[in-house]
Design an enzyme around this catalytic site. Sequence first.
Site, PDB file in Angstrom:
ATOM      1  N   HIS A 220       0.938  -1.108   0.616  1.00  0.00           N
ATOM      2  CA  HIS A 220       0.173   0.175  -0.050  1.00  0.00           C
ATOM      3  C   HIS A 220       1.086   1.192  -0.209  1.00  0.00           C
ATOM      4  O   HIS A 220       1.149   1.341  -0.894  1.00  0.00           O
ATOM      5  CB  HIS A 220      -0.637  -0.498   1.283  1.00  0.00           C
ATOM      6  CG  HIS A 220      -2.167   1.182   1.168  1.00  0.00           C
ATOM      7  ND1 HIS A 220      -2.681   1.727   0.209  1.00  0.00           N
ATOM      8  CD2 HIS A 220      -3.161   1.256   2.527  1.00  0.00           C
ATOM      9  CE1 HIS A 220      -3.459   2.433   0.356  1.00  0.00           C
ATOM     10  NE2 HIS A 220      -3.743   1.520   1.675  1.00  0.00           N
ATOM     11  N   HIS A 259      -1.335  -1.627  -9.333  1.00  0.00           N
ATOM     12  CA  HIS A 259      -2.954  -1.606  -9.185  1.00  0.00           C
ATOM     13  C   HIS A 259      -4.415  -2.667  -8.769  1.00  0.00           C
ATOM     14  O   HIS A 259      -4.217  -3.503  -9.826  1.00  0.00           O
ATOM     15  CB  HIS A 259      -3.660  -0.291  -9.996  1.00  0.00           C
ATOM     16  CG  HIS A 259      -4.232   0.756  -8.550  1.00  0.00           C
ATOM     17  ND1 HIS A 259      -5.587   0.145  -8.421  1.00  0.00           N
ATOM     18  CD2 HIS A 259      -3.951   1.451  -7.528  1.00  0.00           C
ATOM     19  CE1 HIS A 259      -6.243   1.007  -7.604  1.00  0.00           C
ATOM     20  NE2 HIS A 259      -4.822   1.440  -7.050  1.00  0.00           N
ATOM     21  N   ASP A 310       2.702   5.806  -6.631  1.00  0.00           N
ATOM     22  CA  ASP A 310       4.013   5.903  -5.732  1.00  0.00           C
ATOM     23  C   ASP A 310       4.589   6.219  -6.687  1.00  0.00           C
ATOM     24  O   ASP A 310       6.154   6.339  -6.215  1.00  0.00           O
ATOM     25  CB  ASP A 310       4.190   4.818  -5.197  1.00  0.00           C
ATOM     26  CG  ASP A 310       3.161   4.714  -3.800  1.00  0.00           C
ATOM     27  OD1 ASP A 310       2.927   5.610  -3.355  1.00  0.00           O
ATOM     28  OD2 ASP A 310       2.042   3.336  -3.434  1.00  0.00           O
TER      29      ASP A 310
HETATM   30  N1  COA Z   1       5.828  -6.112  -9.751  1.00  0.00           N
HETATM   31  C1  COA Z   1       6.021  -7.599 -10.658  1.00  0.00           C
HETATM   32  N2  COA Z   1       4.523  -8.821 -10.669  1.00  0.00           N
HETATM   33  C2  COA Z   1       3.074  -7.979 -10.013  1.00  0.00           C
HETATM   34  C3  COA Z   1       3.478  -6.612  -9.063  1.00  0.00           C
HETATM   35  C4  COA Z   1       4.469  -5.411  -9.508  1.00  0.00           C
HETATM   36  N3  COA Z   1       4.268  -4.936  -9.305  1.00  0.00           N
HETATM   37  N4  COA Z   1       2.020  -6.583  -9.649  1.00  0.00           N
HETATM   38  C5  COA Z   1       1.263  -7.134  -9.773  1.00  0.00           C
HETATM   39  N5  COA Z   1       2.584  -8.769 -10.240  1.00  0.00           N
HETATM   40  C6  COA Z   1       1.714  -9.439 -10.650  1.00  0.00           C
HETATM   41  C7  COA Z   1       1.429 -10.872  -9.368  1.00  0.00           C
HETATM   42  O1  COA Z   1       3.408 -11.189  -9.217  1.00  0.00           O
HETATM   43  C8  COA Z   1       0.895 -11.689 -10.021  1.00  0.00           C
HETATM   44  O2  COA Z   1       1.643 -12.783 -11.143  1.00  0.00           O
HETATM   45  P1  COA Z   1       0.787 -13.881 -11.371  1.00  0.00           P
HETATM   46  O3  COA Z   1      -0.711 -14.216 -11.242  1.00  0.00           O
HETATM   47  O4  COA Z   1       2.132 -14.545 -12.004  1.00  0.00           O
HETATM   48  O5  COA Z   1       0.975 -14.234  -9.681  1.00  0.00           O
HETATM   49  C9  COA Z   1      -0.133 -10.702 -10.437  1.00  0.00           C
HETATM   50  O6  COA Z   1       0.720 -10.035 -11.310  1.00  0.00           O
HETATM   51  C10 COA Z   1      -1.766 -10.125 -10.127  1.00  0.00           C
HETATM   52  O7  COA Z   1      -1.109 -10.080  -8.647  1.00  0.00           O
HETATM   53  P2  COA Z   1      -1.851  -9.585  -7.532  1.00  0.00           P
HETATM   54  O8  COA Z   1      -1.110  -9.094  -6.375  1.00  0.00           O
HETATM   55  O9  COA Z   1      -2.725 -10.859  -7.581  1.00  0.00           O
HETATM   56  O10 COA Z   1      -2.986  -8.599  -7.902  1.00  0.00           O
HETATM   57  P3  COA Z   1      -3.601  -7.640  -7.140  1.00  0.00           P
HETATM   58  O11 COA Z   1      -4.802  -6.627  -7.894  1.00  0.00           O
HETATM   59  O12 COA Z   1      -3.968  -8.000  -5.285  1.00  0.00           O
HETATM   60  O13 COA Z   1      -2.265  -6.927  -6.191  1.00  0.00           O
HETATM   61  C11 COA Z   1      -0.730  -4.899  -5.862  1.00  0.00           C
HETATM   62  C12 COA Z   1      -2.571  -5.362  -6.765  1.00  0.00           C
HETATM   63  C13 COA Z   1      -0.966  -3.040  -5.665  1.00  0.00           C
HETATM   64  C14 COA Z   1      -1.320  -5.616  -4.375  1.00  0.00           C
HETATM   65  C15 COA Z   1      -0.019  -5.698  -6.741  1.00  0.00           C
HETATM   66  O14 COA Z   1       0.313  -4.475  -7.848  1.00  0.00           O
HETATM   67  C16 COA Z   1       0.845  -5.140  -6.204  1.00  0.00           C
HETATM   68  O15 COA Z   1       1.869  -5.768  -5.034  1.00  0.00           O
HETATM   69  N6  COA Z   1       2.214  -4.543  -6.730  1.00  0.00           N
HETATM   70  C17 COA Z   1       3.492  -3.172  -5.999  1.00  0.00           C
HETATM   71  C18 COA Z   1       2.767  -2.523  -4.706  1.00  0.00           C
HETATM   72  C19 COA Z   1       2.447  -1.560  -5.083  1.00  0.00           C
HETATM   73  O16 COA Z   1       3.133  -0.581  -6.145  1.00  0.00           O
HETATM   74  N7  COA Z   1       1.547  -0.841  -4.176  1.00  0.00           N
HETATM   75  C20 COA Z   1       0.561   0.638  -4.039  1.00  0.00           C
HETATM   76  C21 COA Z   1      -0.319   0.431  -4.827  1.00  0.00           C
HETATM   77  S1  COA Z   1      -1.674   1.861  -5.000  1.00  0.00           S
END
Ligand code: COA
Length: 374
Positions: A220, A259, A310
């Site tokens: 987050h 996201h 971010d």
């Molecule tokens: N880097 C690498 N891979 C990523 C990624 C990232 N930043 N964000 C998503 N993915 C990949 C995941 O590994 C997953 O791959 P898989 O299906 O092969 O396992 C897929 O994309 C889906 O990710 P998931 O975590 O299930 O999606 P989500 O909707 O739960 O995640 C976030 C949303 C924001 C948590 C995720 O994109 C993330 O962890 N981002 C980095 C943290 C971040 O920048 N947070 C601020 C958000 S505003």
Amino acid sequence: MSDKKKTGGLAGVSAGETQLCTVGKEGAGLTYRGYDIYDLADRASFEEVAYLLLYGKLPNSRELAAYIKTLKSLRGLPPQLKQVLELVPGDTHPMDVLRSAVSLLGNFEPEGDFSNQSRVADRLLACLPSMLLYWHRFHTDGKRINVETGDDSVSGHFLHLLHDSKPSELHRKSLDTTLILYAEHEFNASTFAARVITGTLSDMHSAVTGAIGALRGPLHGGANEAAMELIQKFKSPDEAARGVRGMLARKERIMGFGHRVYTVSDPRNAVNKKMSKMLSEEAGDTHLYAISEAIEKVMWDEKKLFANADFFAASVYHFIGIPTYLFTPIFVCSRISGWAAHIMEQRANNKLIRPAADYIGPPLQKWQPIEKRA
Ligand code: COA
């Protein structure tokens, strides 16, 4: 994919109604109370946006002047809180400092019944930078700073306390714009945490304390600090591209990308990226912005993942001289406006938030006396 897998993490599940914000809604995009984020980022000040969120309308010039005056009058800290901030170790993460400081403020200035809730929201908005930077300056410079500056804006107050001098208008305005972009984002994890706490009829300090705890994590708000640490690991765009490809091959997560709601881009990124470029030129930066762009390109080419709010916020803060460990606390200083607006919205039509769970544990077990257990 089963329905359960699809709704993991409540993805796509509507958990209630709000008048405050749309995120990625078709034909609307990101809006605060119906106002487009690009109009707000371009034309409003953070104080106007906070007023919009907290009081339901954009202020007229008389209301804005009065609001700025109110916020300025609420910047001081109780002496006992300053004493505690001095006792908190200097190597504590500042998010933990803020979490504790908000909780303590709730001891010194309890909310009581909810009739003063707007005042509590304004108080937190006005004094979060004071709490953070009183602690920071005491432990980095050994100074007990006066937190009641004459700066009109939250951004000016923040930078003045941090650097001990009035900021340039470019730097102040850049911070102000990021505060606008961070102010509100519907039912994100920290806001939802605040609404869950509020739903039990708890006080605003408790809800905000919980929200800070939720925002702290790198999935987050903590992503802006993690993004900066990543960018700074590389010496050139080529090295960054190679490094990030390697991280992806090892299935590592790149913070500042992706996201839960947006699918092709985060509208806040365009604004942050433009500011980052401008500030990089002003700072005579020769590599940091280029490295950021190289990482962005690899993430899109390899994974179709886009930079979220971010990623370029990190370099914006870096170029205006903010240490990395203060990036997520800045998010708090902004998002308090959205959190408090949601807390008040939840209270206005409250229902305890208590979802159900699908049980996947063992079937009913026969009780075993302790001497017979394996
Ligand atoms: N880097 C690498 N891979 C990523 C990624 C990232 N930043 N964000 C998503 N993915 C990949 C995941 O590994 C997953 O791959 P898989 O299906 O092969 O396992 C897929 O994309 C889906 O990710 P998931 O975590 O299930 O999606 P989500 O909707 O739960 O995640 C976030 C949303 C924001 C948590 C995720 O994109 C993330 O962890 N981002 C980095 C943290 C971040 O920048 N947070 C601020 C958000 S505003």
